[in-house]
Write a protein that holds these residues in place. Structure first.
Motif, short mmCIF file in Angstrom:
data_model
loop_
_atom_site.label_atom_id
_atom_site.label_comp_id
_atom_site.label_asym_id
_atom_site.label_seq_id
_atom_site.Cartn_x
_atom_site.Cartn_y
_atom_site.Cartn_z
N ALA A 1 0.84 -1.19 0.00
CA ALA A 1 0.00 0.00 0.00
C ALA A 1 0.88 1.25 0.00
N PRO A 2 0.37 2.38 -0.44
CA PRO A 2 1.16 3.62 -0.47
C PRO A 2 1.74 3.94 0.89
N GLY A 3 3.04 4.18 0.95
CA GLY A 3 3.69 4.55 2.19
C GLY A 3 3.94 3.41 3.16
N LYS A 4 3.63 2.20 2.74
CA LYS A 4 3.80 1.05 3.62
C LYS A 4 4.77 0.04 3.00
N GLU A 5 5.27 -0.85 3.84
CA GLU A 5 6.15 -1.90 3.35
C GLU A 5 5.36 -3.00 2.66
N ARG A 6 6.03 -3.71 1.78
CA ARG A 6 5.41 -4.84 1.13
C ARG A 6 5.14 -5.93 2.18
N GLU A 7 3.96 -6.53 2.11
CA GLU A 7 3.61 -7.56 3.09
C GLU A 7 3.03 -8.79 2.40
N LEU A 8 3.24 -9.91 3.04
CA LEU A 8 2.73 -11.18 2.52
C LEU A 8 1.22 -11.24 2.68
N VAL A 9 0.54 -11.74 1.65
CA VAL A 9 -0.91 -11.98 1.72
C VAL A 9 -1.17 -13.48 1.87
N ALA A 10 -0.56 -14.27 1.01
CA ALA A 10 -0.77 -15.71 1.03
C ALA A 10 0.31 -16.40 0.22
N ASN A 11 0.59 -17.65 0.54
CA ASN A 11 1.50 -18.42 -0.28
C ASN A 11 1.04 -19.87 -0.37
N ILE A 12 1.46 -20.52 -1.44
CA ILE A 12 1.11 -21.91 -1.66
C ILE A 12 2.37 -22.66 -2.05
N ALA A 13 2.60 -23.79 -1.38
CA ALA A 13 3.78 -24.60 -1.66
C ALA A 13 3.49 -25.57 -2.80
N LEU A 14 4.54 -26.19 -3.28
CA LEU A 14 4.43 -27.10 -4.42
C LEU A 14 3.40 -28.20 -4.17
N HIS B 1 -0.72 -20.96 3.19
CA HIS B 1 -0.59 -20.14 4.39
C HIS B 1 -1.17 -18.78 4.09
N TYR B 2 -1.95 -18.26 5.03
CA TYR B 2 -2.53 -16.94 4.87
C TYR B 2 -2.04 -16.03 5.99
N ALA B 3 -1.62 -14.84 5.60
CA ALA B 3 -1.22 -13.86 6.60
C ALA B 3 -2.46 -13.29 7.28
N ASP B 4 -2.24 -12.76 8.47
CA ASP B 4 -3.36 -12.28 9.26
C ASP B 4 -4.16 -11.18 8.58
N ALA B 5 -3.48 -10.34 7.79
CA ALA B 5 -4.11 -9.14 7.23
C ALA B 5 -5.38 -9.47 6.44
N MET B 6 -5.37 -10.58 5.71
CA MET B 6 -6.52 -10.86 4.86
C MET B 6 -7.08 -12.27 5.07
N ARG B 7 -6.63 -12.93 6.11
CA ARG B 7 -7.08 -14.30 6.36
C ARG B 7 -8.61 -14.34 6.45
N PRO C 1 -4.04 -18.17 -8.95
CA PRO C 1 -4.99 -17.09 -8.69
C PRO C 1 -5.06 -16.74 -7.21
N LEU C 2 -5.44 -15.50 -6.97
CA LEU C 2 -5.74 -15.05 -5.62
C LEU C 2 -7.15 -14.47 -5.65
N GLN C 3 -8.05 -15.14 -4.99
CA GLN C 3 -9.43 -14.68 -4.91
C GLN C 3 -9.57 -13.79 -3.69
N ILE C 4 -10.03 -12.56 -3.90
CA ILE C 4 -10.25 -11.62 -2.81
C ILE C 4 -11.75 -11.46 -2.63
N MET C 5 -12.21 -11.62 -1.42
CA MET C 5 -13.64 -11.51 -1.11
C MET C 5 -13.85 -10.44 -0.05
N ASP C 6 -15.04 -9.87 -0.02
CA ASP C 6 -15.38 -8.86 0.97
C ASP C 6 -14.26 -7.81 1.05
N ALA C 7 -13.94 -7.24 -0.10
CA ALA C 7 -12.84 -6.28 -0.16
C ALA C 7 -13.09 -5.07 0.75
#
Length: 119
Positions: free
Chosen positions: A40-53, A58-64, A79-85
């Motif tokens: 986000a503007p003025g903020k550091e890059r943060e993890l949203v989610a990752n998927i292993a092979l 794993h989902y980070a707290d911010a959007m879990r 894909p990354l599905q975002i709901m209830d934005a």
């Protein structure tokens, strides 16, 4: 040279949904791990989610609870599905792929896709 191309960003109303796609120039199952980050503007890059092979996610707290990451082998995308934005979800979303056979230190980033949530 491996390339990652994100798409699907845009303008969405609060409470709406959005589906982002990460399309690598190689098979998605080449990578040990694929992740979505956001900045986000003025903020550091943060993890949203990752998927292993193997499919472990794993989902980070911010959007879990409001996002879902998966392997789409038919379309060779992650894909990354975002709901209830929410307005606070406004950011540039980046795809990241790490590790591959023969190169555990491989680290690739896409150019990002802008998501703007309006109230």
């Amino acid at each position: 040279q491996v390339q990652l191309v994100e798409s699907g960003g845009g303008l969405v109303q609060a409470g709406g949904s959005l589906r982002l796609s990460c399309a690598p120039s190689v098979n998605i199952f080449v990578f040990h791990n694929v992740a979505w980050y956001r900045q986000a503007p003025g903020k550091e890059r943060e993890l949203v989610a990752n998927i292993a092979l193997r499919g472990d996610v794993h989902y980070a707290d911010a959007m879990r609870g409001r996002v879902a990451i998966s392997h789409d082998s038919t379309n060779n995308i992650v894909p990354l599905q975002i709901m209830d934005a929410k307005v606070d979800d406004t950011a540039v979303y980046y795809c990241n792929a790490r590790g591959r056979y023969g190169d555990a230190a491989a680290d690739y980033w896409g150019q990002g896709t802008q998501v703007t949530v309006v109230s």
